[in-house]
Design a protein around this motif. Structure first.
Motif, PDB file in Angstrom:
ATOM      1  N   ARG A 161      68.540  71.928  66.974  1.00 42.36           N
ATOM      2  CA  ARG A 161      67.464  72.141  67.933  1.00 42.36           C
ATOM      3  C   ARG A 161      66.749  73.473  67.693  1.00 42.36           C
ATOM      4  O   ARG A 161      65.577  73.633  68.053  1.00 42.36           O
ATOM      5  CB  ARG A 161      68.008  72.076  69.363  1.00 42.36           C
ATOM      6  N   HIS A 162      67.445  74.416  67.051  1.00 44.08           N
ATOM      7  CA  HIS A 162      66.812  75.708  66.782  1.00 44.08           C
ATOM      8  C   HIS A 162      65.626  75.565  65.838  1.00 44.08           C
ATOM      9  O   HIS A 162      64.730  76.417  65.815  1.00 44.08           O
ATOM     10  CB  HIS A 162      67.823  76.698  66.206  1.00 44.08           C
ATOM     11  N   ALA A 165      62.755  75.072  68.029  1.00 45.56           N
ATOM     12  CA  ALA A 165      62.502  76.341  68.714  1.00 45.56           C
ATOM     13  C   ALA A 165      61.795  77.313  67.779  1.00 45.56           C
ATOM     14  O   ALA A 165      60.854  78.016  68.176  1.00 45.56           O
ATOM     15  CB  ALA A 165      63.801  76.940  69.223  1.00 45.56           C
ATOM     16  N   HIS A 188      67.079  67.329  79.040  1.00 48.64           N
ATOM     17  CA  HIS A 188      67.293  68.622  79.687  1.00 48.64           C
ATOM     18  C   HIS A 188      67.310  69.752  78.665  1.00 48.64           C
ATOM     19  O   HIS A 188      66.773  70.844  78.915  1.00 48.64           O
ATOM     20  CB  HIS A 188      68.613  68.618  80.465  1.00 48.64           C
ATOM     21  N   ALA A 189      67.939  69.502  77.512  1.00 48.77           N
ATOM     22  CA  ALA A 189      68.028  70.545  76.483  1.00 48.77           C
ATOM     23  C   ALA A 189      66.642  70.913  75.948  1.00 48.77           C
ATOM     24  O   ALA A 189      66.340  72.092  75.738  1.00 48.77           O
ATOM     25  CB  ALA A 189      68.932  70.077  75.350  1.00 48.77           C
ATOM     26  N   HIS A 191      63.908  70.662  77.592  1.00 52.68           N
ATOM     27  CA  HIS A 191      63.184  71.346  78.666  1.00 52.68           C
ATOM     28  C   HIS A 191      63.202  72.859  78.479  1.00 52.68           C
ATOM     29  O   HIS A 191      62.253  73.552  78.879  1.00 52.68           O
ATOM     30  CB  HIS A 191      63.815  71.011  80.025  1.00 52.68           C
ATOM     31  N   GLU A 192      64.258  73.376  77.880  1.00 52.33           N
ATOM     32  CA  GLU A 192      64.366  74.825  77.707  1.00 52.33           C
ATOM     33  C   GLU A 192      63.309  75.378  76.766  1.00 52.33           C
ATOM     34  O   GLU A 192      63.048  76.578  76.760  1.00 52.33           O
ATOM     35  CB  GLU A 192      65.768  75.181  77.191  1.00 52.33           C
ATOM     36  N   LEU A 193      62.689  74.515  75.959  1.00 50.77           N
ATOM     37  CA  LEU A 193      61.664  74.973  75.016  1.00 50.77           C
ATOM     38  C   LEU A 193      60.252  74.909  75.594  1.00 50.77           C
ATOM     39  O   LEU A 193      59.308  75.359  74.952  1.00 50.77           O
ATOM     40  CB  LEU A 193      61.718  74.123  73.737  1.00 50.77           C
ATOM     41  N   ASN A 196      58.217  77.959  75.733  1.00 46.13           N
ATOM     42  CA  ASN A 196      57.886  78.466  74.399  1.00 46.13           C
ATOM     43  C   ASN A 196      56.780  77.672  73.709  1.00 46.13           C
ATOM     44  O   ASN A 196      56.476  77.931  72.550  1.00 46.13           O
ATOM     45  CB  ASN A 196      59.135  78.457  73.511  1.00 46.13           C
ATOM     46  N   GLY A 221      62.588  66.628  85.399  1.00 47.69           N
ATOM     47  CA  GLY A 221      61.892  67.903  85.285  1.00 47.69           C
ATOM     48  C   GLY A 221      60.819  68.109  86.330  1.00 47.69           C
ATOM     49  O   GLY A 221      60.026  69.054  86.243  1.00 47.69           O
ATOM     50  N   ARG A 224      60.255  71.504  87.911  1.00 48.73           N
ATOM     51  CA  ARG A 224      59.920  72.637  87.040  1.00 48.73           C
ATOM     52  C   ARG A 224      58.606  72.472  86.299  1.00 48.73           C
ATOM     53  O   ARG A 224      57.978  73.450  85.901  1.00 48.73           O
ATOM     54  CB  ARG A 224      61.029  72.848  86.001  1.00 48.73           C
TER      55      ARG A 224
END
Length: 234
Positions: A161-162, A165, A188-189, A191-193, A196, A221, A224
């Motif tokens: 996933r990086h 990112a 969900h994972a 969503h953290e991006l 960015n 989501g 958010r």
């Protein structure tokens, strides 16, 4: 407080001129219908954007441009669009956006310069010099990237996933992620991006196989993100 925009796009894959119909509630979808019926089934579930995969064109057959009727949603077309002739035909359909192949950097640069936000550039995160290619296309006027990962395993999972990112951190253009969502936890994972630069996620097999429903994906989501920052065509 303003929320980040995030579009969730169910996939409609056209094969043999037909497409799968969205499941009703949980469970697998085995029903096949016309492309218009498939699009309508997702509009019924609240999708404002739908990602069209023209598998017939990808397999070397006749493109399904005549099936590209919006029917209450914005359509994002993905087929074999790597020259001006194919792009001109795709642009003339009911598609709000066409994904072009970014392999030919010179042609892709001319295409994004000519067509603006009607086109997005599709890139594989693992292709050589992907950051250099994205940089030159961004300077040419690319308004959006659609990023996929052709790895057979761990697509957007854990250590991979990086890569997505890193791509988001290398561009100031919106980024859309294609595939790799098997469970709500994967969603969900990603969503953290979103803060960015990720503002779109394309959902495919999980929706048809009953892993979760489209409404659950939106609800995951909703507190958010603004899932409907671009509503359906008027």
């Amino acid at each position: 407080m303003a929320m980040y925009p995030l579009a969730l796009l169910p996939v409609v894959t056209i094969a043999g001129g037909r497409a799968r119909i969205a499941p009703q509630g949980y469970g697998q979808s085995d029903e096949i219908g016309s492309v218009a019926q498939s699009i309508s089934s997702w509009v019924h579930q609240g999708a404002a954007w739908i990602h069209i995969v023209d598998q017939d064109a990808i397999d070397g057959g006749t493109p399904n441009h005549h099936h590209m009727v919006a029917g209450g949603a914005h359509l994002q077309y993905s087929g074999v669009v790597r020259d001006e002739a194919a792009l001109s035909v795709a642009i003339a359909t009911g598609a709000s956006r066409v994904i072009i192949d970014g392999t030919d950097r010179e042609w892709a640069s001319a295409a994004v310069k000519a067509h603006g936000d009607r086109v997005a550039v599709g890139l594989d995160i693992r292709q050589a010099d992907v950051f250099d290619i994205a940089g030159s296309l961004e300077r040419a006027g690319c308004s959006r990237f659609v990023i996929s990962d052709q790895a057979e395993k761990h697509h957007w999972k854990h250590g991979d996933r990086h890569l997505l990112a890193d791509f988001c951190s290398h561009t100031n253009r919106p980024v859309m992620a294609r595939g790799g969502i098997g469970h709500l936890g994967d969603l969900h994972a990603l969503h953290e991006l979103v803060p960015n630069g990720l503002d779109g996620i394309i959902l495919d097999d999980a929706l048809y196989d009953g892993a979760f429903t489209y409404s659950e994906a939106v609800a995951a989501g909703a507190d958010r993100f603004d899932m409907f920052f671009w509503g359906p065509p008027q």
